[in-house]
Design a protein around this motif. Sequence first.
Motif, PDB file in Angstrom:
ATOM      1  N   TYR A 228      -1.915  72.578  75.842  1.00 18.32           N
ATOM      2  CA  TYR A 228      -1.184  73.266  77.075  1.00 18.32           C
ATOM      3  C   TYR A 228       0.258  72.603  76.761  1.00 18.32           C
ATOM      4  O   TYR A 228       1.292  73.281  76.654  1.00 18.32           O
ATOM      5  CB  TYR A 228      -1.555  72.756  78.399  1.00 18.32           C
ATOM      6  CG  TYR A 228      -2.388  73.839  79.144  1.00 18.32           C
ATOM      7  CD1 TYR A 228      -2.014  74.361  80.242  1.00 18.32           C
ATOM      8  CD2 TYR A 228      -3.639  74.075  78.801  1.00 18.32           C
ATOM      9  CE1 TYR A 228      -2.847  75.518  80.867  1.00 18.32           C
ATOM     10  CE2 TYR A 228      -4.441  75.017  79.228  1.00 18.32           C
ATOM     11  CZ  TYR A 228      -3.982  75.721  80.241  1.00 18.32           C
ATOM     12  OH  TYR A 228      -4.740  76.723  81.101  1.00 18.32           O
ATOM     13  N   HIS A 229       0.295  71.223  76.345  1.00 15.61           N
ATOM     14  CA  HIS A 229       1.508  70.380  76.100  1.00 15.61           C
ATOM     15  C   HIS A 229       2.113  71.068  74.786  1.00 15.61           C
ATOM     16  O   HIS A 229       3.166  71.250  74.827  1.00 15.61           O
ATOM     17  CB  HIS A 229       1.150  68.890  75.951  1.00 15.61           C
ATOM     18  CG  HIS A 229       2.479  67.989  75.688  1.00 15.61           C
ATOM     19  ND1 HIS A 229       3.461  67.873  76.475  1.00 15.61           N
ATOM     20  CD2 HIS A 229       2.663  67.599  74.434  1.00 15.61           C
ATOM     21  CE1 HIS A 229       4.279  66.976  75.962  1.00 15.61           C
ATOM     22  NE2 HIS A 229       3.756  66.867  74.748  1.00 15.61           N
ATOM     23  N   ALA A 230       1.335  71.135  73.661  1.00 12.20           N
ATOM     24  CA  ALA A 230       1.764  71.915  72.686  1.00 12.20           C
ATOM     25  C   ALA A 230       2.533  73.291  72.702  1.00 12.20           C
ATOM     26  O   ALA A 230       3.373  73.538  71.825  1.00 12.20           O
ATOM     27  CB  ALA A 230       0.507  71.878  71.324  1.00 12.20           C
TER      28      ALA A 230
ATOM     29  N   GLY B 167       3.874  74.170  75.423  1.00  9.66           N
ATOM     30  CA  GLY B 167       4.816  74.066  76.624  1.00  9.66           C
ATOM     31  C   GLY B 167       4.538  74.407  77.593  1.00  9.66           C
ATOM     32  O   GLY B 167       5.367  74.619  78.690  1.00  9.66           O
ATOM     33  N   ASN B 168       3.199  74.237  78.220  1.00  8.40           N
ATOM     34  CA  ASN B 168       2.757  74.580  79.580  1.00  8.40           C
ATOM     35  C   ASN B 168       2.389  73.180  80.067  1.00  8.40           C
ATOM     36  O   ASN B 168       2.244  72.244  79.520  1.00  8.40           O
ATOM     37  CB  ASN B 168       1.455  75.571  79.590  1.00  8.40           C
ATOM     38  CG  ASN B 168       2.005  76.721  79.231  1.00  8.40           C
ATOM     39  OD1 ASN B 168       3.117  77.286  78.936  1.00  8.40           O
ATOM     40  ND2 ASN B 168       0.983  77.640  78.846  1.00  8.40           N
ATOM     41  N   VAL B 169       2.377  73.210  81.565  1.00  7.57           N
ATOM     42  CA  VAL B 169       1.875  71.989  82.319  1.00  7.57           C
ATOM     43  C   VAL B 169       0.488  72.080  82.442  1.00  7.57           C
ATOM     44  O   VAL B 169      -0.119  73.040  82.859  1.00  7.57           O
ATOM     45  CB  VAL B 169       2.694  71.738  83.334  1.00  7.57           C
ATOM     46  CG1 VAL B 169       2.331  70.679  84.407  1.00  7.57           C
ATOM     47  CG2 VAL B 169       3.966  71.774  83.145  1.00  7.57           C
ATOM     48  N   PHE B 170      -0.302  71.103  82.273  1.00  8.81           N
ATOM     49  CA  PHE B 170      -1.720  70.923  82.522  1.00  8.81           C
ATOM     50  C   PHE B 170      -1.719  69.559  83.605  1.00  8.81           C
ATOM     51  O   PHE B 170      -1.549  68.561  83.127  1.00  8.81           O
ATOM     52  CB  PHE B 170      -2.491  70.571  81.310  1.00  8.81           C
ATOM     53  CG  PHE B 170      -4.031  70.655  81.492  1.00  8.81           C
ATOM     54  CD1 PHE B 170      -4.671  71.729  81.605  1.00  8.81           C
ATOM     55  CD2 PHE B 170      -4.658  69.267  81.771  1.00  8.81           C
ATOM     56  CE1 PHE B 170      -5.956  71.695  81.695  1.00  8.81           C
ATOM     57  CE2 PHE B 170      -6.117  69.338  82.020  1.00  8.81           C
ATOM     58  CZ  PHE B 170      -6.798  70.644  81.882  1.00  8.81           C
ATOM     59  N   THR B 171      -2.169  69.820  84.813  1.00 10.42           N
ATOM     60  CA  THR B 171      -2.104  68.980  86.019  1.00 10.42           C
ATOM     61  C   THR B 171      -3.417  68.260  86.184  1.00 10.42           C
ATOM     62  O   THR B 171      -4.599  69.173  85.836  1.00 10.42           O
ATOM     63  CB  THR B 171      -1.392  69.436  87.221  1.00 10.42           C
ATOM     64  OG1 THR B 171      -2.314  70.596  87.633  1.00 10.42           O
ATOM     65  CG2 THR B 171      -0.092  70.142  86.727  1.00 10.42           C
ATOM     66  N   TRP B 172      -3.624  67.181  87.091  1.00 12.20           N
ATOM     67  CA  TRP B 172      -5.001  66.810  87.401  1.00 12.20           C
ATOM     68  C   TRP B 172      -5.588  68.116  88.313  1.00 12.20           C
ATOM     69  O   TRP B 172      -6.985  68.146  88.165  1.00 12.20           O
ATOM     70  CB  TRP B 172      -4.825  65.639  88.037  1.00 12.20           C
ATOM     71  CG  TRP B 172      -4.710  64.472  87.290  1.00 12.20           C
ATOM     72  CD1 TRP B 172      -3.463  63.787  87.132  1.00 12.20           C
ATOM     73  CD2 TRP B 172      -5.662  63.757  86.370  1.00 12.20           C
ATOM     74  NE1 TRP B 172      -3.910  62.613  86.253  1.00 12.20           N
ATOM     75  CE2 TRP B 172      -5.003  62.726  85.645  1.00 12.20           C
ATOM     76  CE3 TRP B 172      -7.157  64.129  86.061  1.00 12.20           C
ATOM     77  CZ2 TRP B 172      -5.904  62.071  84.799  1.00 12.20           C
ATOM     78  CZ3 TRP B 172      -7.783  63.330  85.438  1.00 12.20           C
ATOM     79  CH2 TRP B 172      -6.915  62.241  84.497  1.00 12.20           C
TER      80      TRP B 172
ATOM     81  N   PHE C 218      -5.052  69.495  77.931  1.00 11.56           N
ATOM     82  CA  PHE C 218      -3.858  68.855  78.012  1.00 11.56           C
ATOM     83  C   PHE C 218      -3.187  68.892  76.600  1.00 11.56           C
ATOM     84  O   PHE C 218      -2.006  68.984  76.712  1.00 11.56           O
ATOM     85  CB  PHE C 218      -4.171  67.390  78.502  1.00 11.56           C
ATOM     86  CG  PHE C 218      -2.981  66.643  78.382  1.00 11.56           C
ATOM     87  CD1 PHE C 218      -2.015  66.624  79.558  1.00 11.56           C
ATOM     88  CD2 PHE C 218      -2.287  65.632  77.489  1.00 11.56           C
ATOM     89  CE1 PHE C 218      -1.068  65.960  79.557  1.00 11.56           C
ATOM     90  CE2 PHE C 218      -1.173  64.850  77.666  1.00 11.56           C
ATOM     91  CZ  PHE C 218      -0.604  64.906  78.645  1.00 11.56           C
ATOM     92  N   CYS C 219      -3.855  68.799  75.637  1.00  9.38           N
ATOM     93  CA  CYS C 219      -3.028  68.588  74.417  1.00  9.38           C
ATOM     94  C   CYS C 219      -2.496  69.981  73.997  1.00  9.38           C
ATOM     95  O   CYS C 219      -1.315  70.232  73.629  1.00  9.38           O
ATOM     96  CB  CYS C 219      -3.765  68.021  73.211  1.00  9.38           C
ATOM     97  SG  CYS C 219      -4.312  66.241  73.295  1.00  9.38           S
TER      98      CYS C 219
END
Length: 183
Positions: A132-134, A136-141, A129-130
């Motif tokens: 992907y967020h860093a 610029g991508n989306v990490f979903t459940w 999650f961290c």
Amino acid sequence: MRNKLNPTKKMVLTATFIALGLVLPFLTMQIPSIGNMLCPMHIPVLLCGFLCGGPYGLIAGLCLPVLRSLLFGAPVLMPTALAMSFELAAYGLVSGVLYDLLKGVKLRAYITLIGAMVIGRIIWGIAAFCIYHAIGNVFTWKLFATQAFLRAIPGIILQLVFIPLIVIQLEKVFAGEFGYERR
């Protein structure tokens, strides 16, 4: 598993498990869709934690995915190998620590393995999650559940069947040959 192996023997075993983790994917990745499901790098790291202890398992898990990425280009360094290094580090650390804490408990190899697998996957989810967020991508459940559990079912089954059996057998070998204290 508390043992009497000296630090040199633990380092040699850790290096052996890292080498095994570098080689195993070559055997399973001939068919990538199947190879990814078998989680070939997880097995040596878990075994390292069980046999050498949590700190050595942590080091093996932290190094292995990044080293394999840098040497062979797979897994891809960002985000895959980086997130995997947190996951495998957790596997190695938790398998060693829990196994020592649960001595005397029936089925401790299985309880330890399940605990390490669950905690490692949660750590992977947080790291992914961290990362992907860093970038610029989306990490979903849905991505978390698919990657951490659904896609890994064959590897989870393989680990649950073979790792406790290997640990029990290696415990017997080490008890006789290396002055290993079996508990």
